[in-house]
Design an enzyme around this catalytic site. Sequence first.
Site, short mmCIF file in Angstrom:
data_model
loop_
_atom_site.label_atom_id
_atom_site.label_comp_id
_atom_site.label_asym_id
_atom_site.label_seq_id
_atom_site.Cartn_x
_atom_site.Cartn_y
_atom_site.Cartn_z
N ARG A 70 -12.58 -9.55 -1.07
CA ARG A 70 -11.76 -9.21 0.10
C ARG A 70 -11.47 -7.72 0.16
O ARG A 70 -11.15 -7.08 -0.84
CB ARG A 70 -10.45 -9.99 0.06
CG ARG A 70 -9.53 -9.74 1.28
CD ARG A 70 -8.46 -8.72 1.02
NE ARG A 70 -7.49 -8.61 2.10
CZ ARG A 70 -6.52 -7.71 2.16
NH1 ARG A 70 -6.39 -6.83 1.19
NH2 ARG A 70 -5.68 -7.68 3.20
N THR B 230 0.82 -1.20 0.00
CA THR B 230 0.00 0.00 0.00
C THR B 230 0.86 1.26 0.00
O THR B 230 1.88 1.31 0.67
CB THR B 230 -0.84 0.02 1.30
OG1 THR B 230 -1.55 -1.21 1.41
CG2 THR B 230 -1.80 1.19 1.31
N THR C 297 0.57 -0.12 6.57
CA THR C 297 0.76 -1.00 5.44
C THR C 297 1.14 -2.38 5.98
O THR C 297 1.53 -2.52 7.13
CB THR C 297 1.86 -0.48 4.48
OG1 THR C 297 1.94 -1.33 3.33
CG2 THR C 297 3.21 -0.44 5.16
N GLY C 298 1.01 -3.39 5.13
CA GLY C 298 1.31 -4.75 5.56
C GLY C 298 0.07 -5.62 5.51
O GLY C 298 -0.83 -5.39 4.72
N MET C 299 0.03 -6.62 6.37
CA MET C 299 -1.08 -7.57 6.38
C MET C 299 -2.34 -6.91 6.93
O MET C 299 -2.48 -6.69 8.13
CB MET C 299 -0.71 -8.80 7.21
CG MET C 299 -1.71 -9.94 7.09
SD MET C 299 -1.96 -10.51 5.38
CE MET C 299 -0.38 -11.31 5.06
N GLY D 214 -9.17 -4.98 2.60
CA GLY D 214 -8.17 -4.88 3.65
C GLY D 214 -8.34 -3.63 4.49
O GLY D 214 -9.42 -3.03 4.55
N ASP D 215 -7.26 -3.22 5.13
CA ASP D 215 -7.32 -2.08 6.04
C ASP D 215 -7.24 -0.74 5.31
O ASP D 215 -7.66 0.29 5.85
CB ASP D 215 -6.16 -2.15 7.04
CG ASP D 215 -4.81 -1.98 6.36
OD1 ASP D 215 -4.46 -2.84 5.53
OD2 ASP D 215 -4.12 -0.98 6.64
#
Length: 289
Positions: A179, A151, A202-204, A181-182
Amino acid sequence: MKFNPVTIATWNFPNASKKAGEMLAAGATALDAVEQGVMVEEADIRNTTVGKGGAPDREGSVTLDACIMNPEGDAGAVVYLKNNTHAVSVARKVMEETPHVILAGEGADQFARSQGFEKEELLTDASKAAYKEWLKKKEYKPIINIENHDTIGMLCMDQEGDIAGACTSSGLSYKMNGRVGDSPIIGSGLFLDNEVGGAVATGMGEAILKSVGSFLIVELMRQGRTPQKACEEAIARIIKQNPNYKDFQAAFIALNKEGEVGSYCIQQGFSYMKYRDGKNENFKSAYYF
């Protein structure tokens, strides 16, 4: 009182931070700078994690998530957006032209058309070829720091001391259809309070969503923590919640009203950009593991 403008952004996207930083130096508002900054990456088809050319989901569709916040605390977001390169600009229109905060899927696409955004094909020849190769094994194994969901989140403070933020992503490569995400979720992927500062993640995304990490960081800064200490506490919460934390990356950057910057992540390898006083620099983040 004039402030010293600053731009910070996740990962090593120098063209994006340079665009925003130069706009701020020329007197642009934080909101305009942050939008134009992340648009650079949305339009770069070499970047397979943002905008056009983003990696598709398991059905072969490129779907985008984005959000934006202005200094007044207003926000707009789009999720599962198709056919539009500049998801952040559609999100801004949601913020400014509707009574809502989030529009999703077909409704977000219809709204984009009504606002003059032309329908675009987001799947490039390169991303289509990569998808066909993935179909041979259909393995879903995100690799730390190259999970293909890098991101771009950005925060800008302008000459008036106003702070704005944006976050945009094509999400996890070969994610399940639908899906989210955040990145487009206010409080998780992005949050700011113009009296205090802001944070982006950013990340999972699943781990970041559960921690509401960006909101947490801003509240910790409100209580007197530095941006650095606030980011460290947000990562500590994620680690505590997730016994498998060694298997994924999560990272935050933060900016307070004094122009101080912080960054922290789980795994070594995350970096962020900072543009200030004509210097466009990439910094390696401190890390836990």
